[in-house]
Design a protein around this motif. Structure first.
Motif, short mmCIF file in Angstrom:
data_model
loop_
_atom_site.label_atom_id
_atom_site.label_comp_id
_atom_site.label_asym_id
_atom_site.label_seq_id
_atom_site.Cartn_x
_atom_site.Cartn_y
_atom_site.Cartn_z
N PHE A 165 0.84 -1.18 0.00
CA PHE A 165 0.00 0.00 0.00
C PHE A 165 0.88 1.24 0.00
O PHE A 165 2.07 1.18 0.28
CB PHE A 165 -0.91 0.02 1.24
CG PHE A 165 -0.17 0.26 2.52
CD1 PHE A 165 -0.09 1.53 3.05
CD2 PHE A 165 0.47 -0.78 3.17
CE1 PHE A 165 0.61 1.76 4.22
CE2 PHE A 165 1.18 -0.56 4.34
CZ PHE A 165 1.24 0.72 4.86
N CYS A 166 0.26 2.37 -0.31
CA CYS A 166 0.94 3.65 -0.14
C CYS A 166 -0.10 4.65 0.35
O CYS A 166 -1.26 4.61 -0.04
CB CYS A 166 1.62 4.12 -1.41
SG CYS A 166 0.52 4.56 -2.74
N LYS A 167 0.33 5.51 1.24
CA LYS A 167 -0.54 6.54 1.78
C LYS A 167 -0.35 7.81 0.96
O LYS A 167 0.77 8.23 0.70
CB LYS A 167 -0.21 6.80 3.25
CG LYS A 167 -1.24 7.62 3.95
CD LYS A 167 -1.08 7.55 5.45
CE LYS A 167 -2.23 8.27 6.09
NZ LYS A 167 -2.21 8.14 7.53
N LEU A 168 -1.45 8.41 0.55
CA LEU A 168 -1.42 9.61 -0.27
C LEU A 168 -1.41 10.85 0.62
O LEU A 168 -1.70 10.79 1.82
CB LEU A 168 -2.61 9.63 -1.22
CG LEU A 168 -2.73 8.40 -2.12
CD1 LEU A 168 -3.99 8.49 -2.97
CD2 LEU A 168 -1.50 8.23 -2.98
N ALA A 227 5.03 -5.42 -2.06
CA ALA A 227 4.80 -4.99 -3.45
C ALA A 227 3.82 -3.81 -3.46
O ALA A 227 2.68 -3.94 -3.88
CB ALA A 227 4.26 -6.14 -4.28
N PRO A 228 4.29 -2.64 -3.01
CA PRO A 228 3.39 -1.47 -3.01
C PRO A 228 3.06 -1.04 -4.43
O PRO A 228 3.77 -1.40 -5.38
CB PRO A 228 4.20 -0.40 -2.28
CG PRO A 228 5.61 -0.80 -2.48
CD PRO A 228 5.62 -2.31 -2.54
N PRO A 229 1.99 -0.28 -4.61
CA PRO A 229 1.64 0.19 -5.94
C PRO A 229 2.69 1.15 -6.50
O PRO A 229 3.26 1.95 -5.75
CB PRO A 229 0.30 0.88 -5.75
CG PRO A 229 0.23 1.19 -4.30
CD PRO A 229 1.06 0.18 -3.60
N THR A 230 2.93 1.05 -7.79
CA THR A 230 3.85 1.96 -8.45
C THR A 230 3.14 3.29 -8.69
O THR A 230 1.91 3.36 -8.62
CB THR A 230 4.32 1.38 -9.80
OG1 THR A 230 3.17 1.30 -10.66
CG2 THR A 230 4.95 0.01 -9.64
N PRO A 231 3.88 4.35 -8.99
CA PRO A 231 3.22 5.63 -9.31
C PRO A 231 2.22 5.52 -10.47
O PRO A 231 1.16 6.14 -10.44
CB PRO A 231 4.39 6.55 -9.66
CG PRO A 231 5.53 6.00 -8.88
CD PRO A 231 5.33 4.50 -8.89
#
Length: 109
Positions: A6-9, A62-66
């Protein structure tokens, strides 16, 4: 589940990416699913409500890529999928709405 992350925006929401076995079975391989939600728990709940009951996020391998973040943010449902990359090979497939994978109707009451 093979991998996920995951990534936090900046606005506090998150994008969760998961590699899952294909729900259609057979030798179809896996799929990469992206979910945009208020937090990780809500992202996983969205998938569970669609029938993907055994979905868990362990770690951030495996976080999301940009590019993946951009794809899910620009989709009105905030929930997309495509075939998972196979051994580092580039994927030339477009992102699809989750209803195309699960066979759910476009508009539910």
């Amino acid at each position: 589940m093979a991998a996920g992350g995951f990534c936090k925006l900046l606005n506090g929401t998150v994008v969760v990416a998961l590699n899952l076995p294909s729900p259609v079975g057979g030798g179809a391989g896996g799929v990469r699913v992206l979910v945009h939600a208020r937090n990780r728990a809500r992202a996983l709940t969205r998938l569970r409500n669609l029938g993907l009951r055994a979905v868990y996020l362990r770690g951030n391998a495996a976080p999301p890529t940009p590019d993946e973040v951009t794809a899910v943010l620009h989709h009105p449902d905030g929930l997309v999928w495509r075939t998972a990359p196979d051994g580092g090979a580039p994927v030339l497939e477009l992102w699809r709405p989750i209803r195309a994978l699960l066979g759910t109707p476009a508009h539910q009451p």
